[in-house]
Design an enzyme around this catalytic site. Structure first.
Site, mmCIF file in Angstrom:
data_model
loop_
_atom_site.group_PDB
_atom_site.id
_atom_site.type_symbol
_atom_site.label_atom_id
_atom_site.label_comp_id
_atom_site.label_asym_id
_atom_site.label_seq_id
_atom_site.Cartn_x
_atom_site.Cartn_y
_atom_site.Cartn_z
ATOM 1 N N GLY A 135 0.818 -1.215 0.000
ATOM 2 C CA GLY A 135 0.000 0.000 0.000
ATOM 3 C C GLY A 135 0.849 1.261 0.000
ATOM 4 O O GLY A 135 0.346 2.350 0.287
ATOM 5 N N CYS A 152 0.332 3.806 -9.637
ATOM 6 C CA CYS A 152 -0.330 3.845 -8.337
ATOM 7 C C CYS A 152 -1.759 4.353 -8.550
ATOM 8 O O CYS A 152 -2.076 4.870 -9.610
ATOM 9 C CB CYS A 152 0.426 4.761 -7.384
ATOM 10 S SG CYS A 152 0.527 6.459 -7.940
ATOM 11 N N ILE A 184 8.273 -2.701 -16.174
ATOM 12 C CA ILE A 184 6.940 -2.490 -15.646
ATOM 13 C C ILE A 184 6.944 -2.557 -14.110
ATOM 14 O O ILE A 184 7.924 -2.980 -13.514
ATOM 15 C CB ILE A 184 5.939 -3.559 -16.188
ATOM 16 C CG1 ILE A 184 6.346 -4.951 -15.715
ATOM 17 C CG2 ILE A 184 5.801 -3.478 -17.667
ATOM 18 C CD1 ILE A 184 5.276 -6.020 -15.914
ATOM 19 N N GLY A 212 8.578 -10.856 -10.401
ATOM 20 C CA GLY A 212 9.502 -11.976 -10.527
ATOM 21 C C GLY A 212 9.333 -12.680 -11.864
ATOM 22 O O GLY A 212 8.715 -12.145 -12.800
ATOM 23 N N GLY A 259 10.948 -9.292 -13.779
ATOM 24 C CA GLY A 259 11.236 -10.698 -14.074
ATOM 25 C C GLY A 259 12.691 -11.077 -14.205
ATOM 26 O O GLY A 259 12.994 -12.232 -14.493
ATOM 27 N N ALA A 306 14.063 -6.374 -8.857
ATOM 28 C CA ALA A 306 13.611 -6.293 -7.464
ATOM 29 C C ALA A 306 13.595 -7.690 -6.849
ATOM 30 O O ALA A 306 14.434 -8.018 -6.005
ATOM 31 C CB ALA A 306 12.220 -5.655 -7.396
HETATM 32 C C1 FMN Z 1 8.837 -5.720 -2.018
HETATM 33 C C2 FMN Z 1 8.440 -4.865 -3.195
HETATM 34 C C3 FMN Z 1 7.960 -3.565 -2.986
HETATM 35 C C4 FMN Z 1 7.624 -2.746 -4.068
HETATM 36 N N1 FMN Z 1 7.232 -1.450 -3.856
HETATM 37 C C5 FMN Z 1 7.182 -0.580 -4.908
HETATM 38 C C6 FMN Z 1 7.064 0.826 -4.700
HETATM 39 O O1 FMN Z 1 7.008 1.317 -3.566
HETATM 40 N N2 FMN Z 1 7.023 1.640 -5.803
HETATM 41 C C7 FMN Z 1 7.110 1.154 -7.089
HETATM 42 O O2 FMN Z 1 7.106 1.937 -8.042
HETATM 43 N N3 FMN Z 1 7.220 -0.186 -7.313
HETATM 44 C C8 FMN Z 1 7.284 -1.043 -6.254
HETATM 45 N N4 FMN Z 1 7.495 -2.388 -6.483
HETATM 46 C C9 FMN Z 1 7.566 -2.901 -7.877
HETATM 47 C C10 FMN Z 1 9.017 -3.002 -8.372
HETATM 48 O O3 FMN Z 1 9.631 -1.745 -8.460
HETATM 49 C C11 FMN Z 1 9.079 -3.677 -9.762
HETATM 50 O O4 FMN Z 1 8.485 -2.827 -10.705
HETATM 51 C C12 FMN Z 1 8.402 -5.028 -9.799
HETATM 52 O O5 FMN Z 1 8.686 -5.754 -8.626
HETATM 53 C C13 FMN Z 1 8.847 -5.858 -11.010
HETATM 54 O O6 FMN Z 1 10.219 -6.176 -10.931
HETATM 55 P P1 FMN Z 1 10.747 -7.629 -10.476
HETATM 56 O O7 FMN Z 1 10.047 -8.645 -11.309
HETATM 57 O O8 FMN Z 1 12.228 -7.574 -10.695
HETATM 58 O O9 FMN Z 1 10.401 -7.773 -9.022
HETATM 59 C C14 FMN Z 1 7.776 -3.244 -5.389
HETATM 60 C C15 FMN Z 1 8.232 -4.558 -5.587
HETATM 61 C C16 FMN Z 1 8.555 -5.368 -4.518
HETATM 62 C C17 FMN Z 1 9.060 -6.762 -4.779
#
Ligand code: FMN
Length: 357
Positions: free
Chosen positions: A126, A194, A256, A284, A316, A337
């Site tokens: 959130g 958001c 994304i 992921g 991913g 991330a």
């Molecule tokens: C624990 C966690 C918290 C996240 N919080 C935010 C956030 O505060 N703001 C945002 O723009 N994206 C947030 N994301 C999304 C990540 O920035 C990213 O776009 C998304 O996880 C896809 O990347 P990934 O597949 O490498 O995890 C969050 C992701 C994770 C895993």
């Protein structure tokens, strides 16, 4: 190989904020990064790799990311007012068979606490935010922990409030931008993935609102480089319109965020407690197809609107080979991330595997 995650899903957000990061990510050892060899929005960096907004909850996490060789860490999205976190749990492992296509994301996905490869998770916070002076002083210190060839990005967003007008929402977004700029971060990121004012959609899917918000942000931050963080778009027309907005007001687009899906436990019950939490963002491995697809289409749209904004590929990347796929798709910078959370050595492994990026 999955290691101890630096954000512990079995602990509360508060616990992670106060006591994290955990595992080897926090061991203070430094990955050698060499000399700056790339340019990102006017900043010299040693390698085009970062951690996007979210997992780096505060300055301690950002500093650890710098040490582990992630040159462009993003400080978790902040707001212009204090905001609470969703109830625990906030992270769960999600079982997805192959790619999480938009069709598959219509049906419930089962989640639990058993993390395995290929790794996909859901996160549901959130977007909590500490009081402004708290995050400002913390982030100001974090900016200075960059080594030569590294740069911190500050992410921010507007807050939806009851009975708020569209203009008030835009003003709140711009206020958050102004507060973020005061940390002296050299690059800012607007989290447009958001909630939007008035309906339950995301700001980035309402392109009129996106243009208003981004134009107001530009007015509030002067010439500072700005990244627009967005979700997945189905149609190319919207991507081209977004590219036009970036051309007018920003220096990069990061895509994304997550792909939302209903999340249930093994008995088929809603897994995350709370009214608005049946659907939650999945990230992921399962969303890599969407991150790559958006990277390619953004690069195309950039040429079409004749702009020079940078494309930040995200979504991913969990193993080194994924980095190469994002670069081949046209990403100027790549972010991870989920992958970084479970592998503190991911930047080191990617740098060793692809020394020239
Ligand atoms: C624990 C966690 C918290 C996240 N919080 C935010 C956030 O505060 N703001 C945002 O723009 N994206 C947030 N994301 C999304 C990540 O920035 C990213 O776009 C998304 O996880 C896809 O990347 P990934 O597949 O490498 O995890 C969050 C992701 C994770 C895993």
């Amino acid at each position: 190989m999955l290691r101890t995650p630096f954000y512990d899903p079995l602990k509360t957000y508060e616990d992670n904020y106060e006591h994290g990061p955990f595992g080897d990510f926090a061991d203070d050892s430094e990955v050698a990064i060499g000399e700056p060899a790339f340019d990102f929005l006017g900043e010299k960096i040693t390698y085009p790799l970062g951690i996007p907004a979210g997992p780096l909850l505060n300055g301690k996490y950002v500093t650890a990311a710098f040490k582990k060789g992630f040159d462009v860490p993003v400080y978790k999205t902040v707001r212009a007012t204090e905001f609470p976190c969703h109830p625990f749990p906030n992270v769960l492992s999600v079982k997805v068979d192959g790619d999480l296509t938009l069709e598959k994301a219509m049906k419930p996905l089962t989640a639990d606490n058993i993390y395995s490869e290929p790794l996909s998770i859901t996160n549901s916070f959130g977007v909590p935010s500490r009081p402004v002076p708290t995050w400002q002083s913390d982030a100001t210190k974090a900016v200075k922990t960059a080594r030569k060839g590294q740069v911190m990005v500050m992410s921010f967003m507007g807050t939806v409030k009851e009975n708020q007008t569209a203009d008030e929402f835009v003003a709140d977004f711009a206020k958050a931008a102004e507060f973020a700029a005061a940390t002296k971060a050299k690059i800012l990121e607007a989290n447009l993935s958001c909630p939007n004012i008035g309906n339950e959609g995301l700001v980035c899917y309402n392109l009129d609102m996106t243009r208003k918000v981004v134009s107001a942000i530009r007015g509030a931050i002067g010439a500072l480089p700005l990244i627009l963080k967005v979700g997945y778009y189905k149609d190319d027309e919207s991507i081209e319109e977004l590219a036009g907005i970036a051309k007018d007001y920003a220096q990069a687009i990061c895509a994304i965020n997550t792909v939302a899906a209903p999340i249930v436990d093994k008995d088929g019950n809603q897994a995350l407690p709370g009214k608005i939490r049946l659907k939650s963002g999945v990230c992921g491995h399962a969303i890599k197809w969407a991150g790559l697809d958006m990277t390619r289409r953004l690069a195309k749209a950039r040429a079409k609107v004749d702009s020079a904004f940078a494309v930040v590929g995200c979504g991913g990347l969990t193993v080194p080979e994924d980095f190469k796929e994002f670069r081949d798709a046209g990403a100027d910078l790549v972010m991870t991330a989920t992958g970084a959370m479970w592998n503190p050595y991911l930047a080191k492994e990617i740098r060793e595997r692809y020394p020239n990026a």
